[in-house]
Design an enzyme around this catalytic site. Sequence first.
Site, PDB file in Angstrom:
ATOM      1  CG  HIS A  89      -1.746   1.404  -3.176  1.00 37.94           C
ATOM      2  ND1 HIS A  89      -2.938   1.125  -2.539  1.00 37.94           N
ATOM      3  CD2 HIS A  89      -1.379   0.245  -3.781  1.00 37.94           C
ATOM      4  CE1 HIS A  89      -3.263  -0.145  -2.745  1.00 37.94           C
ATOM      5  NE2 HIS A  89      -2.330  -0.686  -3.485  1.00 37.94           N
ATOM      6  CG  ASP A 140      -2.268   0.688   0.932  1.00 37.01           C
ATOM      7  OD1 ASP A 140      -2.206   1.879   0.551  1.00 37.01           O
ATOM      8  OD2 ASP A 140      -3.343   0.094   1.095  1.00 37.01           O
TER       9      ASP A 140
END
Length: 478
Positions: free
Chosen positions: A324, A290
């Site tokens: 991300h 992430d």
Amino acid sequence: MKRIFTIVTLCIVSASLLLAKNVKKEKQEDVWAGMQTVLNGIKLPDIPDKDFVITQYGASQDSSYLWNGKAINRAIEEASKVGGGKVVIPQGEWKTGPLTLLSHINLHVEKDAKLLFSTTREHYLPVVLTRWEGIDCYTLHPLIYAYDQSDIAITGEGTIDGQANNENWWHMCGAERFGYREGMLTQRAKNHGRPKLTEYEQTNTPVEERKMTLADGLRAQMVNIYKCDRVLIEGVTMRNSPFWVMHPMMVNSLTVRDVKVISHGPNSDGCDPESCNGVLIERCYFDTGDDCIAIKSGRNNDGRRWGIPSQNIIVRDCHMKNGHGGVVVGSEISGGYRNLWVENCKMDSPELERVIRIKTNPCRGGVIENIYARNIEVGQCKEAVLKINLDYEPKEDCQRDFNPVVRNVRLENVTSKASKYGVCIIGLSEEENVCDISVKDCHFDGVKEGDKLKGMVKNLTYDKYYRNGEKVKTEKKK
């Protein structure tokens, strides 16, 4: 006389222009001078130079997770009673259960030492006070936890391994690629953990009544340092976290230095300072599932109730691989954010989606301001070098809107070799809530689709911004 008047006038005009130029230059320099002021205010923990080796308190490489967990916690408690010191994890592999740090304690993981944490969820009971995705609650004890302490550290050249994978923690997110199969209780769409938390927050349920259970399917954080002053995390490698890796919350004076994070699970954010003040993250390596670094300040009513922004954070000399986003503000940012300096970082991976990212929505709101980034070298990223999104998770439901504001964002001397967009800004359709965005001395090559501007954006300026080798003029999007 007329000639003298003209000469005087020209002198005054020239002096005025020179003064304006100097003032502008001063302002630019002041932006980064503020970083040094913040650095000067960040304090390291005060911990006595005294060793407490865990084998002296019953720990053994042949013992169980819970046995060693109790032994290490006993070493921490005994050290704390005499004023603190270094709790030493020696070379070798050490199973352990959850650990609780106390004031003036340095959990020191020596070179070639590994702390292997239990993957049995019941071992992380009873629940403790924390936040989960920005919402206050009592939930599973983090693998390493500290609450309302001061002068604490996690150091060494060893490894902290949560041992999370698709067979234990990760499938609980409800995604098939992380091991979820139909019929499992913990599917995100079927369990009631996240919806229950949202209901608690929206109805302002007292926090002491927000007791989450194993059936709610919320995964444990790896390191959660909550309401502490003067914290150092240095040198260690962190792997395979069940959820967020480092989550400092309401910390004053935090240093994260020379830390290596490798965790590809769902929500494996590398470091999430939440409502923190005075943070230095330097010379770290992030390879995550992430966001690499995600700055937060609480979600919706809970973030606004505390009203504690994250502020005065410095990220420098870091290397981001998968993630991300490289350096991110949001999405749980309802308490707001101000003063971020990012410099001298390298980011490169086909799985790195954005470089600098700001994300929020009208439910979460927040005033986000003074974001400065310079001297960043990007090999490739999947979506955009700069992304500002005021429509993140647009289907989120809340009782009323708290329109966010993003202002004073500057990128300078950022290079990138491949991305879908250079700049991607998604503002609101009717209000100028994104303003004063500057891209200067930047070269973005291999850009497939140019820039994407949607909604209202005010004062977006390009100064020597080159995209695919061509100079880009300032675009005005209303």
